[in-house]
Design an enzyme around this catalytic site. Structure first.
Site, PDB file in Angstrom:
ATOM      1  N   GLU A 216       0.856  -1.195   0.000  1.00 52.24           N
ATOM      2  CA  GLU A 216       0.000   0.000   0.000  1.00 52.24           C
ATOM      3  C   GLU A 216       0.892   1.246   0.000  1.00 52.24           C
ATOM      4  O   GLU A 216       0.703   2.175   0.781  1.00 52.24           O
ATOM      5  CB  GLU A 216      -0.963   0.007   1.188  1.00 52.24           C
ATOM      6  CG  GLU A 216      -0.322  -0.153   2.551  1.00 52.24           C
ATOM      7  CD  GLU A 216      -1.346   0.008   3.681  1.00 52.24           C
ATOM      8  OE1 GLU A 216      -2.308   0.779   3.504  1.00 52.24           O
ATOM      9  OE2 GLU A 216      -1.158  -0.617   4.730  1.00 52.24           O
TER      10      GLU A 216
ATOM     11  N   GLU B  85       5.578   8.460  -2.523  1.00 57.84           N
ATOM     12  CA  GLU B  85       6.285   7.626  -1.547  1.00 57.84           C
ATOM     13  C   GLU B  85       7.319   6.745  -2.248  1.00 57.84           C
ATOM     14  O   GLU B  85       7.717   5.715  -1.731  1.00 57.84           O
ATOM     15  CB  GLU B  85       5.280   6.761  -0.776  1.00 57.84           C
ATOM     16  CG  GLU B  85       4.309   7.557   0.084  1.00 57.84           C
ATOM     17  CD  GLU B  85       3.288   6.685   0.792  1.00 57.84           C
ATOM     18  OE1 GLU B  85       3.321   5.459   0.582  1.00 57.84           O
ATOM     19  OE2 GLU B  85       2.468   7.230   1.543  1.00 57.84           O
TER      20      GLU B  85
END
Length: 462
Positions: free
Chosen positions: A381, A390
């Protein structure tokens, strides 16, 4: 105090001679939280002498200032407005309602006067605007001419005719003003709003504004109107779990997290885990993968699947993987890979207390760990608010090459980023104040609320 989570005030008809007496008496009888009262009953003579006489001052003491929103004199001498704002600041009023910004207002002169007032510090200046055609354009011109000053706010007065107020919900509206004449008597004789006004007020109740019932005639039932607005607030449905968990982050600018560089704290993981719909989708995806994968993988028949959760955090995906395995009635070996040593402690606790030691824990960077056997299902995730803030592509590209078996399933298999233009005075002001001169050039993670979407989102990459 505010009842049912909203604050409701009253604005009496005409000028009140003694603000302290009104707050102590009539405001309480109206069951209101505050009152909108003229700061003074002064005229040009006060400007000529340079000060107010006691009899010209309505709000005389700071004791009642917390219950009063000051109202400046009608548009006229800017010097009188300046004196009233000085007096308002002296007695402790937090906000003063400026003269109405109407269709006939000299926009340039109005903005020039307001800018001079707000630039001097002191109280917040609230511009009264009637919701009508062209009203937002007039406000926008004043706001731009005042340099988007943070101490300029809006009091939006609703009219008899309903109109689209979506644009106003992206503005710094602090007050929604309801003339008492908008209320009609129901079958029992109590004041209520028409359905279209009810719906509009309910929409505003999700934006933490205060309400003002403005008296239109001497016989208006102000207390009944105030009670009705509180009743209306009590009919709102509670937020669902996901919305309630994220409510405190509405319109809060947050720098994007960098979990590859920094070890996240437990509270951050906890916030992620409140997004239950997301994990419901992950569980369904894992269940589908377990049901679809053949019994023979990696060239050899076997009953057990290998599922790896990369970037396991505190283990929400691990829990969902074990649940999906039970639903699929398949033997699944679950491996949780996490590089954060503190999060690994929580994973060990959950493995002992919640997972019956069914999970293999690995402390490693997913990009460099080489397993003895590759995964049939690889779950992550690592999605930021814009898809890859990210470093998701960099991490997953390496992980898939090293960790995922040929023919294996990666969840998610792809993702796409979308952009859309929006308008929000609050977010613009906060971004402008963020950082050292580069606030408007910085990406943020935001739970957007007080904003208006100007066009449909468009896909930019995947």
């Amino acid at each position: 105090m505010a009842f049912n989570g909203i604050r409701v005030g009253v604005e009496p008809l005409g000028a009140v001679a003694d603000g302290d007496a009104y707050v102590a008496g009539e405001m309480g009888r109206c069951e209101a939280d505050f009152a909108v009262l003229a700061v003074t009953r002064a005229a040009q003579a006060a400007v000529d002498r340079g000060y107010f006489l006691l009899g010209e001052v309505v709000v005389k003491t700071s004791q009642c200032a917390c219950c009063v929103l000051g109202r400046a004199s009608e548009w006229g001498d800017s010097a009188l407005l300046g004196m009233e704002l000085q007096l308002a600041a002296y007695v402790g009023l937090r906000r003063v309602l400026a003269p109405e910004l109407g269709a006939a207002t000299d926009i340039a002169g109005y903005a020039r006067t307001l800018l001079a007032l707000v630039a001097g510090g002191g109280v917040q200046v609230v511009v009264r605007v009637r919701a009508s055609a062209g009203a937002w354009q007039r406000w926008n011109r004043v706001r731009v001419l005042c340099g988007h000053h943070a101490r300029l706010q809006v009091a939006l007065e609703l009219g008899a005719d309903a109109c689209d107020l979506a644009q106003w919900r992206a503005e710094p509206v602090q007050l929604v003003v309801l003339p008492a004449q908008l209320f009609v008597a129901n079958a029992s004789g109590y004041p209520v709003l028409r359905r279209d006004h009810q719906a509009e007020i309910k929409r505003w109740m999700d934006h933490a504004v205060a309400y003002v019932v403005r008296q239109s005639a001497e016989d208006d039932d102000l207390a009944g109107c105030v009670r009705y607005l509180r009743f209306l607030a009590g009919t709102l449905e509670d937020l669902d779990a996901a919305a309630a968990a994220s409510a405190e982050y509405r319109d809060v600018l947050q720098a994007p997290l960098q979990p590859l560089m920094d070890h996240l704290e437990s509270a951050v993981y906890e916030t992620f885990e409140m997004d239950l719909p997301k994990y419901d989708h992950y569980e369904r995806a894992m269940l589908c993968a377990m049901q679809d994968l053949p019994r023979a993988m990696q060239g050899a028949p076997r009953e057990e699947l290998t599922l790896m959760v990369v970037g396991a955090g505190r283990g929400p995906l691990v829990t969902r993987a074990l649940r999906a395995a039970r639903q699929a009635a398949r033997a699944v070996r679950v491996i949780a890979i996490e590089k954060n040593p503190s999060a690994l402690v929580e994973l060990q606790r959950r493995n002992a207390c919640d997972w019956d030691h069914q999970v293999t824990l690995v402390r490693a960077d997913m990009r460099g760990w080489v397993p003895a056997q590759r995964a049939d299902i690889l779950v992550s995730e690592l999605l930021g608010s814009l898809g890859d803030n990210e470093l998701s592509p960099e991490c997953l590209d390496a992980a898939c090459r090293v960790l995922l078996a040929p023919g294996g399933v990666c969840i998610p298999q792809s993702y796409a980023a979308y952009v859309a233009p929006l308008s929000s005075t609050l977010l613009h002001a906060r971004a402008q104040a963020y950082g050292e001169g580069h606030g408007l050039e910085t990406p943020y993670v935001v739970n957007i609320h007080a904003a208006r979407l100007l066009a449909a989102p468009q896909r930019v990459w995947s």
